[in-house]
Design a protein around this motif. Structure first.
Motif, PDB file in Angstrom:
ATOM      1  N   ALA A 193      -5.958-121.916 -29.676  1.00 51.53           N
ATOM      2  CA  ALA A 193      -6.576-120.591 -29.637  1.00 51.53           C
ATOM      3  C   ALA A 193      -8.084-120.708 -29.470  1.00 51.53           C
ATOM      4  CB  ALA A 193      -6.234-119.811 -30.905  1.00 51.53           C
ATOM      5  N   ALA A 194      -8.690-121.641 -30.175  1.00 52.85           N
ATOM      6  CA  ALA A 194     -10.131-121.849 -30.043  1.00 52.85           C
ATOM      7  C   ALA A 194     -10.476-122.387 -28.659  1.00 52.85           C
ATOM      8  CB  ALA A 194     -10.622-122.811 -31.118  1.00 52.85           C
ATOM      9  N   PHE A 195      -9.604-123.219 -28.118  1.00 58.56           N
ATOM     10  CA  PHE A 195      -9.809-123.796 -26.783  1.00 58.56           C
ATOM     11  C   PHE A 195      -9.902-122.698 -25.731  1.00 58.56           C
ATOM     12  CE2 PHE A 195      -8.545-126.413 -23.108  1.00 58.56           C
ATOM     13  CZ  PHE A 195      -9.348-127.519 -23.309  1.00 58.56           C
ATOM     14  N   PHE A 196      -9.090-121.649 -25.899  1.00 59.77           N
ATOM     15  CA  PHE A 196      -9.090-120.546 -24.948  1.00 59.77           C
ATOM     16  C   PHE A 196      -9.927-119.362 -25.425  1.00 59.77           C
ATOM     17  CE2 PHE A 196      -5.208-122.851 -23.830  1.00 59.77           C
ATOM     18  CZ  PHE A 196      -5.462-123.059 -22.484  1.00 59.77           C
ATOM     19  N   GLY A 197     -10.498-119.445 -26.626  1.00 60.95           N
ATOM     20  CA  GLY A 197     -11.399-118.403 -27.121  1.00 60.95           C
ATOM     21  C   GLY A 197     -10.711-117.156 -27.619  1.00 60.95           C
ATOM     22  N   VAL A 198      -9.519-117.283 -28.151  1.00 60.29           N
ATOM     23  CA  VAL A 198      -8.770-116.109 -28.605  1.00 60.29           C
ATOM     24  C   VAL A 198      -8.338-116.228 -30.063  1.00 60.29           C
ATOM     25  CG1 VAL A 198      -7.958-115.442 -26.317  1.00 60.29           C
ATOM     26  CG2 VAL A 198      -6.623-117.056 -27.668  1.00 60.29           C
ATOM     27  N   GLN A 199      -9.081-116.934 -30.870  1.00 59.40           N
ATOM     28  CA  GLN A 199      -8.747-117.148 -32.285  1.00 59.40           C
ATOM     29  C   GLN A 199      -8.834-115.830 -33.051  1.00 59.40           C
ATOM     30  OE1 GLN A 199      -7.135-118.948 -34.284  1.00 59.40           O
ATOM     31  NE2 GLN A 199      -8.480-120.589 -34.949  1.00 59.40           N
ATOM     32  N   SER A 200      -7.827-115.532 -33.853  1.00 61.25           N
ATOM     33  CA  SER A 200      -7.861-114.318 -34.668  1.00 61.25           C
ATOM     34  C   SER A 200      -8.791-114.526 -35.863  1.00 61.25           C
ATOM     35  CB  SER A 200      -6.458-113.953 -35.158  1.00 61.25           C
ATOM     36  OG  SER A 200      -6.017-114.888 -36.112  1.00 61.25           O
ATOM     37  N   LEU A 201      -9.302-113.433 -36.384  1.00 63.55           N
ATOM     38  CA  LEU A 201     -10.216-113.502 -37.517  1.00 63.55           C
ATOM     39  C   LEU A 201      -9.522-114.081 -38.750  1.00 63.55           C
ATOM     40  CD1 LEU A 201     -13.045-112.910 -38.586  1.00 63.55           C
ATOM     41  CD2 LEU A 201     -12.264-110.610 -39.149  1.00 63.55           C
ATOM     42  N   LYS A 202      -8.264-113.706 -38.952  1.00 68.48           N
ATOM     43  CA  LYS A 202      -7.508-114.214 -40.101  1.00 68.48           C
ATOM     44  C   LYS A 202      -7.384-115.735 -40.026  1.00 68.48           C
ATOM     45  CE  LYS A 202      -2.893-114.211 -42.045  1.00 68.48           C
ATOM     46  NZ  LYS A 202      -1.501-113.877 -41.761  1.00 68.48           N
ATOM     47  N   ASN A 203      -7.006-116.248 -38.869  1.00 68.16           N
ATOM     48  CA  ASN A 203      -6.859-117.702 -38.716  1.00 68.16           C
ATOM     49  C   ASN A 203      -8.202-118.410 -38.755  1.00 68.16           C
ATOM     50  OD1 ASN A 203      -4.120-117.408 -38.549  1.00 68.16           O
ATOM     51  ND2 ASN A 203      -4.035-117.589 -36.342  1.00 68.16           N
ATOM     52  N   TYR A 204      -9.229-117.777 -38.206  1.00 64.70           N
ATOM     53  CA  TYR A 204     -10.569-118.360 -38.276  1.00 64.70           C
ATOM     54  C   TYR A 204     -11.001-118.535 -39.732  1.00 64.70           C
ATOM     55  CZ  TYR A 204     -15.611-118.728 -38.236  1.00 64.70           C
ATOM     56  OH  TYR A 204     -16.896-119.137 -38.475  1.00 64.70           O
ATOM     57  N   ARG A 205     -10.783-117.504 -40.529  1.00 64.07           N
ATOM     58  CA  ARG A 205     -11.154-117.590 -41.946  1.00 64.07           C
ATOM     59  C   ARG A 205     -10.330-118.649 -42.671  1.00 64.07           C
ATOM     60  NH1 ARG A 205     -11.893-111.181 -43.138  1.00 64.07           N
ATOM     61  NH2 ARG A 205     -14.007-111.043 -42.319  1.00 64.07           N
ATOM     62  N   ARG A 206      -9.038-118.725 -42.348  1.00 60.50           N
ATOM     63  CA  ARG A 206      -8.179-119.743 -42.952  1.00 60.50           C
ATOM     64  C   ARG A 206      -8.713-121.139 -42.628  1.00 60.50           C
ATOM     65  NH1 ARG A 206      -3.059-120.139 -39.928  1.00 60.50           N
ATOM     66  NH2 ARG A 206      -4.339-121.556 -38.729  1.00 60.50           N
ATOM     67  N   ASP A 207      -9.065-121.367 -41.376  1.00 59.02           N
ATOM     68  CA  ASP A 207      -9.556-122.678 -40.958  1.00 59.02           C
ATOM     69  C   ASP A 207     -10.935-122.983 -41.532  1.00 59.02           C
ATOM     70  OD1 ASP A 207      -7.241-122.923 -39.516  1.00 59.02           O
ATOM     71  OD2 ASP A 207      -8.161-122.287 -37.630  1.00 59.02           O
ATOM     72  N   ALA A 208     -11.796-121.977 -41.583  1.00 62.29           N
ATOM     73  CA  ALA A 208     -13.149-122.182 -42.089  1.00 62.29           C
ATOM     74  C   ALA A 208     -13.154-122.497 -43.583  1.00 62.29           C
ATOM     75  CB  ALA A 208     -14.009-120.950 -41.814  1.00 62.29           C
ATOM     76  N   ASN A 209     -12.197-121.969 -44.309  1.00 58.69           N
ATOM     77  CA  ASN A 209     -12.137-122.186 -45.750  1.00 58.69           C
ATOM     78  C   ASN A 209     -11.239-123.345 -46.159  1.00 58.69           C
ATOM     79  OD1 ASN A 209     -13.878-120.048 -46.367  1.00 58.69           O
ATOM     80  ND2 ASN A 209     -12.216-118.582 -46.197  1.00 58.69           N
ATOM     81  N   SER A 210     -10.635-124.003 -45.193  1.00 57.92           N
ATOM     82  CA  SER A 210      -9.758-125.119 -45.527  1.00 57.92           C
ATOM     83  C   SER A 210     -10.532-126.431 -45.473  1.00 57.92           C
ATOM     84  CB  SER A 210      -8.572-125.172 -44.555  1.00 57.92           C
ATOM     85  OG  SER A 210      -9.016-125.586 -43.289  1.00 57.92           O
ATOM     86  N   ASN A 211      -9.898-127.477 -45.932  1.00 64.47           N
ATOM     87  CA  ASN A 211     -10.529-128.789 -45.892  1.00 64.47           C
ATOM     88  C   ASN A 211      -9.906-129.641 -44.796  1.00 64.47           C
ATOM     89  OD1 ASN A 211      -8.071-129.175 -47.036  1.00 64.47           O
ATOM     90  ND2 ASN A 211      -8.789-130.304 -48.822  1.00 64.47           N
ATOM     91  N   ASN A 212      -9.563-129.005 -43.681  1.00 62.79           N
ATOM     92  CA  ASN A 212      -8.890-129.681 -42.581  1.00 62.79           C
ATOM     93  C   ASN A 212      -9.828-129.959 -41.404  1.00 62.79           C
ATOM     94  OD1 ASN A 212      -6.334-129.694 -43.793  1.00 62.79           O
ATOM     95  ND2 ASN A 212      -6.008-127.569 -43.207  1.00 62.79           N
ATOM     96  N   ALA A 213     -11.117-130.055 -41.635  1.00 61.29           N
ATOM     97  CA  ALA A 213     -12.060-130.224 -40.534  1.00 61.29           C
ATOM     98  C   ALA A 213     -11.772-131.491 -39.736  1.00 61.29           C
ATOM     99  CB  ALA A 213     -13.491-130.242 -41.058  1.00 61.29           C
TER     100      ALA A 213
END
Length: 70
Positions: A23-43
């Protein structure tokens, strides 16, 4: 607000991470998933998956170009 904390406390699955990278590769990431990824420790996992997806993309484009040229 409690639901957001519950979502971010769980580890993301490999399929969720791959979906986020695509989704990020194509620029269509949802806000919910963005927040999930930003707050996770999966960098680290996200970075590795991003690099792998980029390599696969470049190989596909190169293969198509080679096929079209030859």
């Amino acid at each position: 607000m409690n639901d957001n904390h519950q979502d971010t406390d769980k580890q993301s699955t490999l399929l969720q991470l791959l979906g986020s990278v695509l989704a990020a590769f194509f620029g269509v990431q949802s806000l919910k998933n963005y927040r999930r990824d930003a707050n996770s420790n999966n960098a680290g996992k996200l970075i590795v998956l991003g690099i792998l997806v980029t390599i696969v993309f470049v190989l596909i484009v190169a293969s198509v170009a080679r096929y079209a040229a030859g």
